[in-house]
Design a protein around this motif. Structure first.
Motif, PDB file in Angstrom:
ATOM      1  N   ASP A  18       5.144 -10.355  45.650  1.00 23.06           N
ATOM      2  CA  ASP A  18       6.260 -10.050  44.894  1.00 23.06           C
ATOM      3  C   ASP A  18       7.093  -8.517  45.268  1.00 23.06           C
ATOM      4  OD1 ASP A  18       6.119 -12.192  43.277  1.00 23.06           O
ATOM      5  OD2 ASP A  18       4.940 -11.320  41.502  1.00 23.06           O
ATOM      6  N   ALA A  19       6.034  -7.757  45.617  1.00 21.54           N
ATOM      7  CA  ALA A  19       6.443  -6.328  46.220  1.00 21.54           C
ATOM      8  C   ALA A  19       6.979  -6.648  47.218  1.00 21.54           C
ATOM      9  CB  ALA A  19       5.075  -5.536  46.205  1.00 21.54           C
ATOM     10  N   VAL A  20       7.011  -7.248  48.037  1.00 20.91           N
ATOM     11  CA  VAL A  20       7.994  -7.491  49.411  1.00 20.91           C
ATOM     12  C   VAL A  20       9.315  -7.803  49.155  1.00 20.91           C
ATOM     13  CG1 VAL A  20       8.112  -8.919  51.527  1.00 20.91           C
ATOM     14  CG2 VAL A  20       5.971  -7.920  50.884  1.00 20.91           C
ATOM     15  N   MET A  21       9.387  -8.899  48.024  1.00 25.91           N
ATOM     16  CA  MET A  21      10.678  -9.405  47.443  1.00 25.91           C
ATOM     17  C   MET A  21      11.253  -8.401  46.827  1.00 25.91           C
ATOM     18  SD  MET A  21      11.032 -12.255  48.970  1.00 25.91           S
ATOM     19  CE  MET A  21      10.150 -13.432  49.827  1.00 25.91           C
ATOM     20  N   ALA A  22      10.680  -7.517  46.031  1.00 27.13           N
ATOM     21  CA  ALA A  22      11.279  -6.485  45.311  1.00 27.13           C
ATOM     22  C   ALA A  22      11.854  -5.445  46.250  1.00 27.13           C
ATOM     23  CB  ALA A  22      10.387  -5.800  44.394  1.00 27.13           C
ATOM     24  N   GLN A  23      11.012  -5.160  47.316  1.00 27.24           N
ATOM     25  CA  GLN A  23      11.491  -4.316  48.479  1.00 27.24           C
ATOM     26  C   GLN A  23      13.003  -4.950  49.161  1.00 27.24           C
ATOM     27  OE1 GLN A  23       8.680  -3.808  51.794  1.00 27.24           O
ATOM     28  NE2 GLN A  23      10.146  -1.891  52.798  1.00 27.24           N
ATOM     29  N   LEU A  24      12.954  -6.063  49.293  1.00 27.60           N
ATOM     30  CA  LEU A  24      14.042  -6.794  49.940  1.00 27.60           C
ATOM     31  C   LEU A  24      15.222  -6.486  48.964  1.00 27.60           C
ATOM     32  CD1 LEU A  24      15.286  -8.467  52.000  1.00 27.60           C
ATOM     33  CD2 LEU A  24      14.435 -10.566  50.960  1.00 27.60           C
ATOM     34  N   ASP A  25      15.164  -6.771  47.684  1.00 23.13           N
ATOM     35  CA  ASP A  25      16.253  -6.827  46.733  1.00 23.13           C
ATOM     36  C   ASP A  25      16.740  -5.392  46.798  1.00 23.13           C
ATOM     37  OD1 ASP A  25      15.792  -9.093  45.773  1.00 23.13           O
ATOM     38  OD2 ASP A  25      14.547  -8.676  44.255  1.00 23.13           O
ATOM     39  N   GLU A  26      15.974  -4.244  46.917  1.00 25.00           N
ATOM     40  CA  GLU A  26      16.457  -2.916  46.921  1.00 25.00           C
ATOM     41  C   GLU A  26      17.253  -2.605  48.301  1.00 25.00           C
ATOM     42  OE1 GLU A  26      17.311   1.262  46.528  1.00 25.00           O
ATOM     43  OE2 GLU A  26      16.689  -0.554  45.130  1.00 25.00           O
ATOM     44  N   ILE A  27      17.005  -3.367  49.391  1.00 30.08           N
ATOM     45  CA  ILE A  27      17.391  -3.019  50.614  1.00 30.08           C
ATOM     46  C   ILE A  27      18.654  -3.713  50.800  1.00 30.08           C
ATOM     47  CG2 ILE A  27      17.482  -3.542  52.967  1.00 30.08           C
ATOM     48  CD1 ILE A  27      14.126  -3.037  53.109  1.00 30.08           C
ATOM     49  N   ILE A  28      18.768  -4.862  50.085  1.00 31.28           N
ATOM     50  CA  ILE A  28      20.120  -5.678  49.986  1.00 31.28           C
ATOM     51  C   ILE A  28      21.062  -4.768  49.020  1.00 31.28           C
ATOM     52  CG2 ILE A  28      21.296  -7.568  48.585  1.00 31.28           C
ATOM     53  CD1 ILE A  28      18.520  -9.177  49.515  1.00 31.28           C
ATOM     54  N   ARG A  29      20.586  -4.151  47.783  1.00 31.61           N
ATOM     55  CA  ARG A  29      21.344  -3.153  47.074  1.00 31.61           C
ATOM     56  C   ARG A  29      22.003  -2.057  48.062  1.00 31.61           C
ATOM     57  NH1 ARG A  29      21.507   1.621  44.547  1.00 31.61           N
ATOM     58  NH2 ARG A  29      19.436   2.078  45.426  1.00 31.61           N
ATOM     59  N   ARG A  30      21.194  -1.427  48.904  1.00 27.31           N
ATOM     60  CA  ARG A  30      21.489  -0.424  49.857  1.00 27.31           C
ATOM     61  C   ARG A  30      22.502  -1.037  50.788  1.00 27.31           C
ATOM     62  NH1 ARG A  30      15.606   2.343  50.834  1.00 27.31           N
ATOM     63  NH2 ARG A  30      15.111   2.831  48.681  1.00 27.31           N
ATOM     64  N   CYS A  31      22.224  -2.081  51.459  1.00 30.01           N
ATOM     65  CA  CYS A  31      23.459  -2.637  52.448  1.00 30.01           C
ATOM     66  C   CYS A  31      24.402  -2.870  51.808  1.00 30.01           C
ATOM     67  CB  CYS A  31      22.686  -4.039  52.864  1.00 30.01           C
ATOM     68  SG  CYS A  31      21.046  -3.869  54.000  1.00 30.01           S
ATOM     69  N   GLN A  32      24.516  -3.199  50.539  1.00 29.74           N
ATOM     70  CA  GLN A  32      25.924  -3.383  49.798  1.00 29.74           C
ATOM     71  C   GLN A  32      26.637  -2.146  49.696  1.00 29.74           C
ATOM     72  OE1 GLN A  32      24.062  -5.918  46.500  1.00 29.74           O
ATOM     73  NE2 GLN A  32      25.854  -6.915  46.920  1.00 29.74           N
ATOM     74  N   ILE A  33      26.158  -1.330  49.648  1.00 33.73           N
ATOM     75  CA  ILE A  33      26.808   0.024  49.276  1.00 33.73           C
ATOM     76  C   ILE A  33      27.063   0.624  50.870  1.00 33.73           C
ATOM     77  CG2 ILE A  33      26.251   2.481  49.198  1.00 33.73           C
ATOM     78  CD1 ILE A  33      24.189   1.507  46.723  1.00 33.73           C
ATOM     79  N   LEU A  34      26.295   0.310  51.870  1.00 33.51           N
ATOM     80  CA  LEU A  34      26.506   0.835  53.301  1.00 33.51           C
ATOM     81  C   LEU A  34      27.381  -0.087  54.174  1.00 33.51           C
ATOM     82  CD1 LEU A  34      22.963   1.846  54.217  1.00 33.51           C
ATOM     83  CD2 LEU A  34      24.900   3.561  53.531  1.00 33.51           C
ATOM     84  N   ASP A  35      27.785  -1.252  53.373  1.00 33.55           N
ATOM     85  CA  ASP A  35      28.394  -2.521  54.127  1.00 33.55           C
ATOM     86  C   ASP A  35      27.658  -2.733  55.494  1.00 33.55           C
ATOM     87  OD1 ASP A  35      30.177  -4.343  54.679  1.00 33.55           O
ATOM     88  OD2 ASP A  35      31.579  -2.997  55.776  1.00 33.55           O
ATOM     89  N   CYS A  36      26.147  -3.033  55.311  1.00 35.94           N
ATOM     90  CA  CYS A  36      25.326  -3.244  56.428  1.00 35.94           C
ATOM     91  C   CYS A  36      25.018  -4.937  56.275  1.00 35.94           C
ATOM     92  CB  CYS A  36      24.147  -2.544  56.229  1.00 35.94           C
ATOM     93  SG  CYS A  36      22.886  -2.701  57.678  1.00 35.94           S
TER      94      CYS A  36
END
Length: 220
Positions: A18-36
């Motif tokens: 679950d911690a890995v998937m939570a980390q992925l969710d956070e990185i997706i959030r950042r990628c949306q901000i960065l257009d990555c």
């Protein structure tokens, strides 16, 4: 590419998964901000279970398929980076490529780091037979000529590509990637050498840009 979601596989408890998937969710959030549109995912190291290559492959395929469900709505790709050290669970190109083939998604590919390819003697035959469209990221670097699998063959031995003492066959990497259809969209430089950290950020960025540009102009 976002570098990186680390140690994504071979988790032994649900809480760890679950911690890995939570980390992925956070990185997706950042990628949306960065257009990555790309996330590099790095395998786990120092496993506490004596897993076989097949067991590691099956686990990685399962996790990556779950990750695809999360990134697909955002048009984000996942690039699996094998790491050329004995303690890493996915440490050769052929292992990573087999996992990507099994996942069989246009959103999942391989990060090819030249240092890692050399460090655990990944097979040129495997790279030469690969589909270049499944290689998403090409990490440029050079390295000192260390024994394959040596415990002291660490990131500290990396060099700017082409620097004195660099043992890598850069022309072969470039020629092979062109031949198999790598499109060159994401080409980065990754060195981590302690001497380079002594440079200021501005000096390091300028040097990295110069080296990358010269390398691409020479070989690509």
């Amino acid at each position: 590419s976002y570098n990186a979601l680390i140690f994504f596989n071979m988790k032994q408890t649900q809480a760890e998964k679950d911690a890995v998937m939570a980390q992925l969710d956070e990185i997706i959030r950042r990628c949306q901000i960065l257009d990555c549109k790309m996330i590099v995912v790095v395998p786990s190291m120092d496993l506490t279970v004596h897993a076989t290559v097949d067991e590691i492959k099956a686990d990685a395929v399962e996790v990556l398929k779950e990750m695809v469900k999360k990134v697909e709505p955002h048009g984000i790709k996942l690039s699996l980076e094998f790491c050329g050290a004995p303690s890493m669970s996915i440490n050769r190109f052929e292992y990573a490529y087999a996992i990507v083939e099994e996942v069989d998604s246009p959103l999942v590919g391989v990060t090819l780091d030249q240092f890692h390819f050399n460090a655990m003697a990944s097979g040129w035959d495997a790279l030469e037979k690969a589909d270049g469209r499944k290689i998403f990221v090409w990490h440029l670097n050079g390295t000192e000529n260390m024994p394959c699998g040596a415990s002291y063959n660490t990131d500290e031995k990396r060099l700017w590509p082409g620097e004195s003492g660099d043992c890598l066959d850069h022309k072969r990497f470039a020629d092979t990637l062109k031949k198999i259809g790598f499109d060159g969209d994401v080409c980065t430089i990754e060195v981590f050498r302690p001497d380079y950290y002594k440079l200021s950020s501005e000096e390091n960025i300028r040097k990295a840009a110069e080296v990358t540009r010269a390398h691409v102009e020479k070989y690509w």
